[in-house]
Design a protein around this motif. Structure first.
Motif, PDB file in Angstrom:
ATOM      1  N   THR A 308       0.869  -1.220   0.000  1.00 14.84           N
ATOM      2  CA  THR A 308       0.118  -0.038  -0.043  1.00 14.84           C
ATOM      3  C   THR A 308       0.905   1.125   0.073  1.00 14.84           C
ATOM      4  O   THR A 308       0.524   2.264  -0.593  1.00 14.84           O
ATOM      5  CB  THR A 308      -0.873   0.029   1.272  1.00 14.84           C
ATOM      6  OG1 THR A 308      -1.610  -1.241   1.173  1.00 14.84           O
ATOM      7  CG2 THR A 308      -1.953   1.195   1.284  1.00 14.84           C
ATOM      8  N   ALA A 312       0.832   4.194  -3.080  1.00 13.75           N
ATOM      9  CA  ALA A 312       0.705   5.393  -2.939  1.00 13.75           C
ATOM     10  C   ALA A 312       1.605   6.426  -3.249  1.00 13.75           C
ATOM     11  O   ALA A 312       1.587   7.589  -3.773  1.00 13.75           O
ATOM     12  CB  ALA A 312       0.424   5.721  -1.228  1.00 13.75           C
ATOM     13  N   LYS A 315       1.615   6.636  -7.018  1.00 16.02           N
ATOM     14  CA  LYS A 315       0.749   7.504  -7.564  1.00 16.02           C
ATOM     15  C   LYS A 315       1.145   9.073  -7.499  1.00 16.02           C
ATOM     16  O   LYS A 315       0.875   9.733  -8.421  1.00 16.02           O
ATOM     17  CB  LYS A 315      -0.799   7.223  -6.657  1.00 16.02           C
ATOM     18  CG  LYS A 315      -1.501   5.920  -7.298  1.00 16.02           C
ATOM     19  CD  LYS A 315      -2.790   5.811  -6.703  1.00 16.02           C
ATOM     20  CE  LYS A 315      -2.989   5.832  -5.085  1.00 16.02           C
ATOM     21  NZ  LYS A 315      -4.492   5.626  -4.799  1.00 16.02           N
ATOM     22  N   SER A 316       1.501   9.277  -6.237  1.00 13.65           N
ATOM     23  CA  SER A 316       1.904  10.907  -6.345  1.00 13.65           C
ATOM     24  C   SER A 316       2.985  11.179  -7.241  1.00 13.65           C
ATOM     25  O   SER A 316       3.275  12.163  -7.791  1.00 13.65           O
ATOM     26  CB  SER A 316       2.342  10.998  -4.687  1.00 13.65           C
ATOM     27  OG  SER A 316       3.294  10.303  -4.352  1.00 13.65           O
ATOM     28  N   ASP A 449      -8.711   2.632  -6.457  1.00 14.53           N
ATOM     29  CA  ASP A 449      -7.309   2.382  -7.035  1.00 14.53           C
ATOM     30  C   ASP A 449      -7.857   2.270  -8.641  1.00 14.53           C
ATOM     31  O   ASP A 449      -6.995   2.712  -9.755  1.00 14.53           O
ATOM     32  CB  ASP A 449      -6.621   1.301  -6.570  1.00 14.53           C
ATOM     33  CG  ASP A 449      -5.942   1.689  -5.314  1.00 14.53           C
ATOM     34  OD1 ASP A 449      -5.797   2.848  -4.903  1.00 14.53           O
ATOM     35  OD2 ASP A 449      -5.550   0.638  -4.520  1.00 14.53           O
TER      36      ASP A 449
END
Length: 731
Positions: A308, A312, A315-316, A449
């Protein structure tokens, strides 16, 4: 390799030498083309065993070994005495053609020609290997036409060994030739080119400069890269090749930890997010540098996204990269089409490097000074097999549209991999007969997601379609990724064979005969399918009975039966039911009886409805069939008296109506007489009115005559008083 006095080897050597001499006379310039075939030698190649005078007792393996020894002796002698650039080297091409003919018969090992080619490649430089591959490309179909199973491992080993020697950066085109040769030689579904276990190239690690502590500011425009050898190399491994490193297959390797700088940059980016009403600021190049290159770790090992925190961070980082790419694209579009080269930032930077590095980096400097159209044209002709990861070169790489496209294509591959893990896509992979569990993951993508992946893919697609030829470029990429999904399903099904066995000639002939029979004209059947048999219309009845169409005209066929006609039939059915022995017979008779009772009740409902009260639930229809009782004498007399009274009353009513009609007629006559009297009175009144109106009519005539006289006098000039007096009189 000496023959050691073996007679068969010497005989084969003499025969091969004669064939090579004939080939030398045919191909005097030593060129690769044309290829030598069995027809070129007139069948002498097939008779080489007979000329060697081998007996029938010679073993096949001994025969193969003797011929292989002779071929190797000649091959090594030619290879040691000639250079690949000389015309005399054409003898080796002729020898390989002769060995190919012998292996097809077969008179030698099928893989002998590729064993010699493998040794030839090992003995040559890279430039010499290019010439060897010219020969392989021209003879590919002939080399793999027969006995390919015995040759495929040797081909695979020789090509892989050559690829290890080649440089992906300097020999890119030659590497492509080698891959194309293997793709065209091996079947489409061959497992030698399939990554069944879904392994990723985890050894391909991207090395970049780590975030350093704050140092003294450098002099503006200075770039001393080589003065300070950092512990991290300036060049990266081929992770950021123009061919994206991320694959859609699975991975069984252990994920590597992500750089902490990426997480810290992610936290800073989340804290500095502006409001929705304000435009998002452009990411800083310095802070984006570690985040950007850390994406390559995920591209080379997508299964790290199952964590996870890593997901994250990815994605950023991808969102910041997309935002930076859009900002750079807008700056390039707003920049003037030409700029002064002397003021370009690339000319103010100093870097120590070799001439080869300068030549490789020069196109990047030039592309940063061109407009979008010129950059797109240059991107279609340029090829960068490897990018440098130096911090000082990062801004120049971001200004390269080809570099941005390659990074986004890598992102598309990884996003498609994520979308293949959502529940909807995983359901499509269920029900496989022999599933390949190595590429089927238990991890499922959440709904949030999945929505992010779909939105990100659409955003990347819009970016790639912008600019000149952007739509064509994106369509090409999207087509490749769409077809790759079919390969993913094929691999998840454990790679079933794609090629099908050929259809036997007998099956083809049978199908042709069947088609011929189907196309022949057919006879019309006397009784077409689905039609009724009308033979009963023929006059085949007994004498004295209606026959044919006359039988259809009998009254009992179109007149309604009487209720009494069903009495005997129902009684007969009751008798059959009592005599029935099996349940099936009873059910059949009960069905027949119920049908007849229902038809009898339907007929009786018209004139015997009052008798239905005497029937007990349809069990006994006796009251319907019993004759009605005869009425008594008193009842008949009462009925006759009632009828007589009704007739008398009817006669009285008729007389009353007649008398009333006569009275009404008399009244009508009196009314007519009164009307005639009133009409005579009106006639007399009209005569009196006419007599009274006659003097007025005569006076009006006189006035008209006087007016005519006045009009005639006006032509002679009458005075105003005369006209006025005349008008008054007329009035």
């Amino acid at each position: 390799m000496p023959s050691a006095g073996i007679n068969s080897v010497d005989k084969f050597t003499e025969s091969l030498t004669e064939l090579l001499e004939r080939a030398r006379r045919i191909k005097r310039n030593g060129a690769i083309e044309p290829a030598l075939t069995s027809a070129t030698f007139g069948g002498d190649v097939e008779d080489i065993a007979k000329r060697a005078e081998l007996g029938r007792t010679v073993n096949t393996q001994d025969h193969y070994a003797a011929l292989e020894t002779a071929c190797r002796n000649i091959f090594y002698n030619l290879l040691a005495s000639t250079s690949i650039e000389d015309d005399s080297f054409g003898q080796i091409w002729s020898l390989l053609d002769i060995i190919t003919i012998l292996s097809d018969i077969p008179l030698c090992e099928p893989g002998l020609v590729f064993w010699l080619v493998e040794e030839l490649l090992d003995s040559q430089t890279i430039d010499g290997c290019r010439i060897v591959f010219d020969y392989l490309d021209s003879r590919r179909e002939q080399l793999i036409a027969k006995h390919f199973k015995q040759k495929q491992l040797i081909i695979l080993r020789a090509c892989n060994e050559l690829l290890r020697r080649l440089s992906r950066a300097e020999d890119t085109v030659f590497c492509g030739r080698v891959f194309i040769f293997m793709f065209q030689s091996f079947p489409l579904g061959d497992r030698s080119s399939v990554n069944l276990r879904g392994e990723y190239h985890v050894e391909n690690v991207t090395v970049y400069e780590k975030p350093l502590a704050k140092q003294n500011e450098r002099t503006e425009g200075a770039m001393e890269v080589d003065l300070e050898p950092a512990p991290v190399e300036n060049e990266k491994t081929p992770t950021t090749d123009s061919q994206p490193a991320a694959k859609t297959e699975g991975d069984t390797s252990t994920p590597q930890p992500l750089d902490t700088s990426a997480n810290s940059a992610k936290i800073d980016a989340e804290q500095s997010k502006p409001q929705e009403t304000e435009p998002e600021p452009e990411p800083d190049t310095e802070s984006l540098y570690p985040i950007f290159w850390s994406l390559q770790d995920t591209f080379s090992q997508p299964t790290r996204l199952f964590d996870t925190e890593v997901f994250a961070s990815f994605k950023s980082g991808l969102e910041l990269t997309l935002r930076k790419f859009k900002a750079v694209q807008q700056q390039q579009q707003s920049r003037p089409s030409t700029s002064n080269p002397s003021t370009s930032p690339s000319n103010t930077l100093k870097r120590k490097r070799s001439n080869l590095e300068i030549d490789q980096q020069q196109p990047k400097r030039q592309k940063s000074e061109l407009d979008d159209n010129q950059q797109t044209k240059l991107a279609s002709t340029s090829f960068n097999p490897r990018y440098l990861t130096s911090r000082d070169l990062f801004s120049l790489e971001l200004s390269d549209p080809t570099f941005r496209r390659h990074i986004l294509v890598q992102s598309l591959i990884l996003v498609d991999f994520l979308l293949s893990l959502n529940p909807k896509s995983k359901r499509k992979l269920e029900g496989k007969k022999a599933p390949n569990k190595s590429v089927l993951y238990s991890y499922s993508l959440s709904e949030s997601d999945t929505a992010w992946a779909i939105a990100t893919r659409a955003e990347i697609a819009i970016y790639l379609q912008a600019g000149a030829e952007g739509k064509f470029y994106y369509r090409m990429v999207d087509t490749v990724l769409s077809r790759d999904k079919n390969w993913v399903h094929w691999k998840a099904d454990s790679c079933p064979p794609i090629s099908q066995p050929p259809i036997p000639a007998s099956s083809v002939q049978e199908s042709q005969k069947g088609i011929t029979r189907a196309c022949l004209p057919r006879r019309i059947r006397p009784t077409p399918m689905g039609s009724l048999d009308l033979s009963f219309l023929l006059n085949t009845g007994d004498e004295g009975q209606a026959q044919g169409l006359e039988a259809l005209k009998r009254p009992e066929r179109y007149t309604l039966p009487k209720v009494e006609d069903y009495k005997a039939a129902i009684m007969e059915d009751e008798f059959d039911m009592a005599m029935a022995r099996t349940e099936e017979e009873k059910e059949e008779v009960a069905t027949r009886k119920a049908s007849k009772m229902w038809r009898a009740l339907r007929l009786a409902s018209k004139n015997r409805l009052k008798l239905f009260d005497k029937i007990e639930d349809g069990k006994d229809l006796g009251p319907l069939f019993d004759p009605p009782p005869e009425p008594s004498a008193e009842k008949l007399k009462g009925e006759r008296d009632d009828e007589a009274r009704r007739e008398e009353d009817k006669e009285n009513e008729n007389e009353t109506e007649v008398n009333g009609g006569e009275e009404k007629a008399g009244e009508d006559r009196e009314e007519v007489k009164e009307g005639e009297g009133r009409a005579e009175n009106h006639t007399e009144e009209l005569k009196e009115a006419e007599a009274q109106a006659r003097p007025f009519m005569e006076e009006a005539k006189k006035n008209v005559e006087e007016m005519k006289v006045g009009v005639n006098g006006a032509n002679e000039g009458p005075t105003t008083e005369t006209v006025s007096s005349t008008a008054v009189e007329v009035t």
